[in-house]
Write an enzyme that holds these catalytic residues in place. Structure first.
Site, mmCIF file in Angstrom:
data_model
loop_
_atom_site.group_PDB
_atom_site.id
_atom_site.type_symbol
_atom_site.label_atom_id
_atom_site.label_comp_id
_atom_site.label_asym_id
_atom_site.label_seq_id
_atom_site.Cartn_x
_atom_site.Cartn_y
_atom_site.Cartn_z
ATOM 1 N N GLU A 54 -3.376 -59.288 -26.935
ATOM 2 C CA GLU A 54 -3.187 -58.703 -28.266
ATOM 3 C C GLU A 54 -2.819 -57.235 -28.172
ATOM 4 O O GLU A 54 -1.980 -56.726 -28.925
ATOM 5 C CB GLU A 54 -4.471 -58.879 -29.093
ATOM 6 C CG GLU A 54 -4.335 -58.477 -30.566
ATOM 7 C CD GLU A 54 -4.724 -57.040 -30.850
ATOM 8 O OE1 GLU A 54 -4.585 -56.601 -32.012
ATOM 9 O OE2 GLU A 54 -5.164 -56.332 -29.924
ATOM 10 N N ASP B 21 -8.434 -59.948 -24.624
ATOM 11 C CA ASP B 21 -8.136 -58.774 -23.805
ATOM 12 C C ASP B 21 -8.721 -57.499 -24.396
ATOM 13 O O ASP B 21 -9.082 -57.444 -25.571
ATOM 14 C CB ASP B 21 -6.627 -58.612 -23.633
ATOM 15 C CG ASP B 21 -5.895 -58.404 -24.959
ATOM 16 O OD1 ASP B 21 -6.220 -59.129 -25.931
ATOM 17 O OD2 ASP B 21 -5.016 -57.540 -25.039
#
Length: 487
Positions: free
Chosen positions: A146, A79
């Site tokens: 994350e 991400d």
């Protein structure tokens, strides 16, 4: 996407980065990039699967002559932070990142670049695809979410990974080798309030704070950058104290892990104070801009007349809100006594929302010491509870305790010194790397983190150094060739 990115050296790295950046991948919306990564691994004929939380794992056997080396985990997160300038028309859910070259830097047009952690992911992809780069057996771990919760790392179960050494490719200075990081906890304060009718004889204003640098709420928290929520609160507090300003709405900041760059508030004052309010506000604005003239030269504060809002915040709650945000700590709370120049504990007042009878104040508190993390979190809770908020702690994750006697650390420092003629900086960082979390289910794994130079992460000013990526790539390949043998 510009072909000039694909022509950069090393082409193996930049081409994979270009491929990755064509795929929308904001945090918590990683469906497309998960499928992209699974298709990538499968297309190479490698064992590819996702775990229960949707992390992607791709396994590649050792190259010829490297079978007796320790299996390694190459790890990065899929991400990216989705931030854009107000005047940029961009949809992170449907569009790929629009990149360009500016001297030694790769940048994006008005948005975050995704080099955090896209360059690390691209480097792993390039190794998986390679046919002539020596390396031991690899578990490539691509985690999800994350940036907004460490969800992938927190939910990775023990026993999935076979590696003995983990190389995390998620740091942002190429002369640093990370052996520790901060943990974090989300502190969220909420409460309802009664709305009042806007009194007659009022004048409406919109106050806008913008043009701040923003940045990473861990790595940049020590720089003294402006926080839009704190600056806005200062303006509102002054207007309330001196002219009875009343608040209709506030919308400040965006993501917990980004220092807030912008805030907008809709307010009213009594018409009798109109001219005096504007004059006083300009003095306050002048003071704030003078304080931040070095660190925030592009800071803009606009106070413009606007339509009268229909409803206002209850004055008693408003006073509590302004005083609590004034009291709530933002920035560095404590420096580490163990490592020079390391922030131990900090807080970012990331998001302030006041609208339709509801208040939400979102913070991210970080620390490399668990007790200090919750000491600051409790201080924040106290400030918010004093005006009637409900406060929740969520998304807590541990830090990563440094191991200066790490075997892989010796390998990296030796290679770095041979390649560059000087020693690397062995550090711990104030960001939330996933190593500490992964270590809870893989306690015997030897972990290290390194990466190319990336500046301005978590902001539209994010940029990646081309020359540094070349240095990083050379370093990375030599590390893979020198992984220790199994004992």
């Amino acid at each position: 996407m510009s072909q000039e990115i694909r022509n950069l050296e090393p082409k193996a790295l930049w081409n994979k980065f270009a491929d990755l950046n064509a795929v929308p991948r904001p945090s918590k919306k990683e469906e497309r990039v998960i499928e992209f990564m699974k298709n990538f691994g499968t297309s190479l004929g490698l064992e590819t699967f996702e775990d229960e939380i949707r992390n992607v794992i791709i396994r590649k056997p050792a190259t010829l002559g490297m079978q007796n080396r320790k299996t390694i985990v190459l790890q990065g997160h899929l991400d990216m932070v989705h931030q854009k300038n107000n005047d940029t028309n961009f949809d992170f859910l449907t569009q790929g990142i629009d990149m360009f070259v500016d001297g030694d830097w790769v940048k994006a047009k008005g948005t975050t670049l995704g080099a955090d952690n896209g360059l690390g992911v691209a480097a792993i992809m390039a190794i998986l695809e390679s046919k002539d780069i020596p390396h031991p057996a690899i578990d490539a771990l691509f985690t999800i979410d994350e940036e907004t919760g460490m969800t992938g790392a927190l939910n990775l179960k023990g026993g999935i990974l076979k590696g003995e050494i983990l190389l995390n490719l998620d740091t942002e200075e190429d002369d640093e080798i990370d052996i520790g990081c901060a943990g974090g906890v989300d502190v969220t304060a909420t409460r309802s309030y009664n709305e009042e009718e806007t009194p007659e004889g009022s004048v409406g204003y919109t106050i806008t704070v913008k043009g701040l640098n923003g940045g990473h709420s861990g790595m940049d928290i020590h720089k003294g950058l402006g926080n839009a929520n704190k600056i806005m609160n200062r303006l509102l507090f002054d207007g309330f104290e001196n002219f009875g300003l009343q608040i209709a709405e506030i919308s400040g900041g965006s993501l917990r892990n980004a220092i807030p760059r912008e805030s907008v508030a809709k307010v009213i004052v009594a018409a009798m104070y109109d001219e005096a309010f504007v004059f006083d506000m300009q003095e306050v604005v002048g003071d704030i801009k003078a304080e931040f003239k070095v660190m925030e030269p592009n800071l803009t504060i606009e106070i413009e007349k606007s339509d009268l809002p229909a409803k206002l915040m209850d004055l008693g709650v408003q006073e509590g809100l302004l005083r609590s945000i004034y009291a709530a700590h933002n920035g560095v709370y404590r420096m580490s006594p163990d490592m020079e120049d390391l922030v131990e504990t900090s807080n970012n007042i990331a998001r302030v929302i006041v609208k339709d009878g509801e208040i939400s104040i979102q913070n991210l508190t970080r620390s490399s010491v668990e007790s200090s993390k919750f000491d600051l979190a409790n201080a924040l809770r106290s400030a918010y509870e004093l005006f009637g908020c409900e406060v929740e702690f969520g998304g807590s994750y541990p830090g990563w305790t440094p191991n200066p006697k790490s075997e892989i650390l010796d390998v990296l420092t030796s290679i770095y010194e041979k390649q560059n003629g000087d020693k690397p900086k062995v550090v711990a960082c104030h960001a939330g790397l996933e190593c500490g979390i992964l270590g809870t289910n893989y306690p015997g794994m030897d972990m290290i983190s390194f990466g190319p130079t990336i500046h301005g992460a978590h902001s539209p000013d994010e940029r990646a150094s081309i020359s540094s990526s070349q240095k990083f790539w050379k370093f990375f390949l030599e590390i893979l060739a020198n992984i220790p043998e199994r004992k």
